[in-house]
Design an enzyme around this catalytic site. Structure first.
Site, PDB file in Angstrom:
ATOM      1  N   ASP A   1      32.821   7.821  13.461  1.00  0.00           N
ATOM      2  CA  ASP A   1      31.939   8.896  12.982  1.00  0.00           C
ATOM      3  C   ASP A   1      31.383   9.703  14.156  1.00  0.00           C
ATOM      4  O   ASP A   1      31.206   9.175  15.250  1.00  0.00           O
ATOM      5  CB  ASP A   1      30.786   8.279  12.168  1.00  0.00           C
ATOM      6  CG  ASP A   1      30.089   9.316  11.309  1.00  0.00           C
ATOM      7  OD1 ASP A   1      30.653  10.414  11.098  1.00  0.00           O
ATOM      8  OD2 ASP A   1      28.970   9.038  10.854  1.00  0.00           O
ATOM      9  N   GLY A   2      31.107  10.977  13.892  1.00  0.00           N
ATOM     10  CA  GLY A   2      30.421  11.810  14.889  1.00  0.00           C
ATOM     11  C   GLY A   2      31.277  12.899  15.514  1.00  0.00           C
ATOM     12  O   GLY A   2      30.824  13.567  16.440  1.00  0.00           O
TER      13      GLY A   2
ATOM     14  N   GLY B   1      32.061  15.780  14.229  1.00  0.00           N
ATOM     15  CA  GLY B   1      31.429  17.073  13.955  1.00  0.00           C
ATOM     16  C   GLY B   1      30.210  17.290  14.848  1.00  0.00           C
ATOM     17  O   GLY B   1      30.031  18.366  15.432  1.00  0.00           O
TER      18      GLY B   1
ATOM     19  N   HIS C   1      37.523  16.846  15.953  1.00  0.00           N
ATOM     20  CA  HIS C   1      38.564  15.967  15.403  1.00  0.00           C
ATOM     21  C   HIS C   1      39.716  15.806  16.400  1.00  0.00           C
ATOM     22  O   HIS C   1      40.290  14.728  16.517  1.00  0.00           O
ATOM     23  CB  HIS C   1      39.079  16.516  14.068  1.00  0.00           C
ATOM     24  CG  HIS C   1      38.043  16.507  12.980  1.00  0.00           C
ATOM     25  ND1 HIS C   1      37.188  15.439  12.782  1.00  0.00           N
ATOM     26  CD2 HIS C   1      37.712  17.422  12.033  1.00  0.00           C
ATOM     27  CE1 HIS C   1      36.389  15.705  11.757  1.00  0.00           C
ATOM     28  NE2 HIS C   1      36.681  16.904  11.292  1.00  0.00           N
TER      29      HIS C   1
ATOM     30  N   SER D   1      38.198   9.214   4.292  1.00  0.00           N
ATOM     31  CA  SER D   1      37.677   8.493   3.127  1.00  0.00           C
ATOM     32  C   SER D   1      37.943   9.294   1.851  1.00  0.00           C
ATOM     33  O   SER D   1      38.234  10.498   1.899  1.00  0.00           O
ATOM     34  CB  SER D   1      36.164   8.283   3.287  1.00  0.00           C
ATOM     35  OG  SER D   1      35.491   9.518   3.170  1.00  0.00           O
TER      36      SER D   1
ATOM     37  N   ASN E   1      35.853  12.219   1.823  1.00  0.00           N
ATOM     38  CA  ASN E   1      36.209  13.322   2.739  1.00  0.00           C
ATOM     39  C   ASN E   1      36.965  14.458   2.050  1.00  0.00           C
ATOM     40  O   ASN E   1      37.018  15.575   2.567  1.00  0.00           O
ATOM     41  CB  ASN E   1      37.037  12.814   3.930  1.00  0.00           C
ATOM     42  CG  ASN E   1      36.231  12.051   4.954  1.00  0.00           C
ATOM     43  OD1 ASN E   1      36.766  11.243   5.710  1.00  0.00           O
ATOM     44  ND2 ASN E   1      34.924  12.278   4.992  1.00  0.00           N
ATOM     45  N   TRP E   2      37.508  14.200   0.849  1.00  0.00           N
ATOM     46  CA  TRP E   2      38.177  15.282   0.107  1.00  0.00           C
ATOM     47  C   TRP E   2      37.203  16.396  -0.242  1.00  0.00           C
ATOM     48  O   TRP E   2      37.602  17.509  -0.550  1.00  0.00           O
ATOM     49  CB  TRP E   2      38.833  14.749  -1.174  1.00  0.00           C
ATOM     50  CG  TRP E   2      40.029  13.876  -0.947  1.00  0.00           C
ATOM     51  CD1 TRP E   2      40.125  12.545  -1.228  1.00  0.00           C
ATOM     52  CD2 TRP E   2      41.305  14.258  -0.408  1.00  0.00           C
ATOM     53  NE1 TRP E   2      41.365  12.075  -0.885  1.00  0.00           N
ATOM     54  CE2 TRP E   2      42.114  13.104  -0.384  1.00  0.00           C
ATOM     55  CE3 TRP E   2      41.834  15.459   0.067  1.00  0.00           C
ATOM     56  CZ2 TRP E   2      43.431  13.115   0.089  1.00  0.00           C
ATOM     57  CZ3 TRP E   2      43.143  15.467   0.542  1.00  0.00           C
ATOM     58  CH2 TRP E   2      43.919  14.305   0.548  1.00  0.00           C
TER      59      TRP E   2
ATOM     60  N   ARG F   1      35.186  17.859   1.693  1.00  0.00           N
ATOM     61  CA  ARG F   1      34.976  18.810   2.804  1.00  0.00           C
ATOM     62  C   ARG F   1      35.728  20.114   2.529  1.00  0.00           C
ATOM     63  O   ARG F   1      36.537  20.182   1.617  1.00  0.00           O
ATOM     64  CB  ARG F   1      35.451  18.178   4.111  1.00  0.00           C
ATOM     65  CG  ARG F   1      34.604  16.979   4.435  1.00  0.00           C
ATOM     66  CD  ARG F   1      34.839  16.478   5.817  1.00  0.00           C
ATOM     67  NE  ARG F   1      33.901  15.399   6.084  1.00  0.00           N
ATOM     68  CZ  ARG F   1      33.630  14.917   7.268  1.00  0.00           C
ATOM     69  NH1 ARG F   1      34.224  15.416   8.332  1.00  0.00           N
ATOM     70  NH2 ARG F   1      32.761  13.935   7.417  1.00  0.00           N
TER      71      ARG F   1
ATOM     72  N   ARG G   1      30.777   0.887  14.203  1.00  0.00           N
ATOM     73  CA  ARG G   1      30.519   2.224  13.672  1.00  0.00           C
ATOM     74  C   ARG G   1      29.942   3.080  14.789  1.00  0.00           C
ATOM     75  O   ARG G   1      28.922   2.721  15.387  1.00  0.00           O
ATOM     76  CB  ARG G   1      29.540   2.184  12.502  1.00  0.00           C
ATOM     77  CG  ARG G   1      29.286   3.609  11.998  1.00  0.00           C
ATOM     78  CD  ARG G   1      28.544   3.698  10.701  1.00  0.00           C
ATOM     79  NE  ARG G   1      28.580   5.099  10.289  1.00  0.00           N
ATOM     80  CZ  ARG G   1      28.706   5.541   9.056  1.00  0.00           C
ATOM     81  NH1 ARG G   1      28.791   4.707   8.073  1.00  0.00           N
ATOM     82  NH2 ARG G   1      28.751   6.839   8.801  1.00  0.00           N
TER      83      ARG G   1
ATOM     84  N   ARG H   1      25.226   2.472   8.094  1.00  0.00           N
ATOM     85  CA  ARG H   1      25.796   2.442   6.739  1.00  0.00           C
ATOM     86  C   ARG H   1      27.213   1.906   6.815  1.00  0.00           C
ATOM     87  O   ARG H   1      27.865   2.026   7.846  1.00  0.00           O
ATOM     88  CB  ARG H   1      25.945   3.873   6.193  1.00  0.00           C
ATOM     89  CG  ARG H   1      24.734   4.615   5.871  1.00  0.00           C
ATOM     90  CD  ARG H   1      25.100   5.813   4.978  1.00  0.00           C
ATOM     91  NE  ARG H   1      25.578   6.951   5.736  1.00  0.00           N
ATOM     92  CZ  ARG H   1      24.790   7.864   6.274  1.00  0.00           C
ATOM     93  NH1 ARG H   1      23.477   7.760   6.177  1.00  0.00           N
ATOM     94  NH2 ARG H   1      25.301   8.880   6.925  1.00  0.00           N
TER      95      ARG H   1
HETATM   96  C1  FPP Z   1      34.056  11.500  11.268  1.00  0.00           C
HETATM   97  O1  FPP Z   1      33.459  12.556  11.944  1.00  0.00           O
HETATM   98  C2  FPP Z   1      35.470  11.478  11.341  1.00  0.00           C
HETATM   99  C3  FPP Z   1      36.354  11.769  10.332  1.00  0.00           C
HETATM  100  C4  FPP Z   1      35.970  12.264   9.016  1.00  0.00           C
HETATM  101  C5  FPP Z   1      37.769  11.617  10.457  1.00  0.00           C
HETATM  102  C6  FPP Z   1      38.272  10.742  11.570  1.00  0.00           C
HETATM  103  C7  FPP Z   1      39.381  11.460  12.178  1.00  0.00           C
HETATM  104  C8  FPP Z   1      39.740  11.377  13.476  1.00  0.00           C
HETATM  105  C9  FPP Z   1      39.098  10.462  14.423  1.00  0.00           C
HETATM  106  C10 FPP Z   1      40.800  12.247  14.033  1.00  0.00           C
HETATM  107  C11 FPP Z   1      42.177  12.019  13.557  1.00  0.00           C
HETATM  108  C12 FPP Z   1      42.531  10.624  13.216  1.00  0.00           C
HETATM  109  C13 FPP Z   1      43.695  10.060  13.553  1.00  0.00           C
HETATM  110  C14 FPP Z   1      44.011   8.691  13.085  1.00  0.00           C
HETATM  111  C15 FPP Z   1      44.652  10.741  14.426  1.00  0.00           C
HETATM  112  P1  FPP Z   1      32.588  13.558  11.116  1.00  0.00           P
HETATM  113  O2  FPP Z   1      33.377  14.788  10.948  1.00  0.00           O
HETATM  114  O3  FPP Z   1      32.084  12.924   9.870  1.00  0.00           O
HETATM  115  O4  FPP Z   1      31.388  13.774  12.118  1.00  0.00           O
HETATM  116  P2  FPP Z   1      29.890  14.154  11.770  1.00  0.00           P
HETATM  117  O5  FPP Z   1      29.323  13.002  11.007  1.00  0.00           O
HETATM  118  O6  FPP Z   1      29.265  14.303  13.109  1.00  0.00           O
HETATM  119  O7  FPP Z   1      29.949  15.433  10.986  1.00  0.00           O
END
Ligand code: FPP
Length: 240
Positions: free
Chosen positions: A18-19, A21, A35, A63, A66-67, A69, A186, A192
């Site tokens: 996570d993180g 973004g 990403h 997840s 995540n759809w 988004r 995490r 969480r």
């Molecule tokens: C969380 O960050 C990350 C994701 C939703 C996707 C994880 C994807 C990757 C690490 C990149 C590609 C993966 C592979 C296997 C090549 P967030 O966007 O929720 O961050 P935030 O909580 O700061 O918004």
């Protein structure tokens, strides 16, 4: 200086990455850039896991939630995944890494699914390490699918409700026959579990770090493993 006991390494590490973004926002960059950097961090964690000889690594890459988004972010993540799979296939073959995935894969776009199927097929006999990507994954959905499968057996007269055991449920999870994670990391600082491996983490050690996923490097991973080795795992029992 990190001091790891090779005898006490976890057998299975799971990660909520996570993180991405927030990492990007902090730098005035687009979430997509986060990403991309996150994918580099995936490469590093896979490499360290392999070098340490930890046989199972499971990454929460996308997840069910995540759809929701933006269509653009979903599309970019799917393309990133496809590219990652194509670029890493050679490494996975060279280092005997087996790729597999858990989740409702049928929801993924065709091109991503195809790249996934190719990598899974080509690496299926590898034995050094198993990298599992959780994609379109949700723990409640997984348990719901398991309940449906068990219900169908009962309806067909092949199972009596009294014979349902924990092993029966485990048998119908997407993760069967993987061992449960010993350690769940995490990143991004939230306390969480976000619908990840709900059944499987019943006795898993949890490690939360505020470091954003793109910044999670080898030294941070080793620190998490060292912290894990300091825990006393009792699985609900009492040891004097
Ligand atoms: C969380 O960050 C990350 C994701 C939703 C996707 C994880 C994807 C990757 C690490 C990149 C590609 C993966 C592979 C296997 C090549 P967030 O966007 O929720 O961050 P935030 O909580 O700061 O918004």
């Amino acid at each position: 200086m990190v001091n790891l006991n090779p005898e006490k390494l976890p057998r299975h590490v799971a990660v909520i990455m996570d993180g991405n973004g927030r990492w990007a926002k902090q730098r005035g960059l687009s979430r997509i850039k986060g990403h991309h950097k996150g994918a580099d961090a995936v490469r590093d964690v896979v490499k360290t896991t392999r070098e340490l000889g930890i046989p199972w690594l499971t990454l929460y890459a996308f997840s069910e939630e995540n759809w929701k988004r933006s269509a653009f972010e979903v599309k970019t993540l799917m393309e990133l995944l496809e590219r990652f799979l194509k670029e890493e296939l050679h490494e996975m073959l060279e280092h005997k890494i087996r790729l597999q995935c858990v989740g409702r894969i049928s929801r993924l776009p065709q091109r991503t699914r195809e790249a996934l199927e190719v990598s899974i097929e080509k690496t299926k006999d590898n034995t050094a390490m198993t990298l599992t990507l959780a994609l379109s994954y949700g723990g409640r959905q997984e348990l719901t699918d398991a309940a449906r499968a068990v219900g169908a057996l009962i309806a067909a007269g092949r199972l009596s409700p009294d014979d349902i055991s924990e092993q029966t449920i485990s048998r119908y999870l997407y993760t069967y026959p993987m061992p449960d994670p010993d350690l769940l990391i995490r990143t991004g600082g939230e306390y969480r579990v976000s619908n990840f491996l709900l059944w499987q983490i019943a006795y898993t050690e949890l490690y939360v770090t505020s470091i954003f996923w793109p910044d999670f490097g080898k030294s941070d991973y080793l620190a998490a493993l060292e912290n894990y080795q300091q825990r006393e795992r009792r699985f609900g029992a009492v040891f004097d």
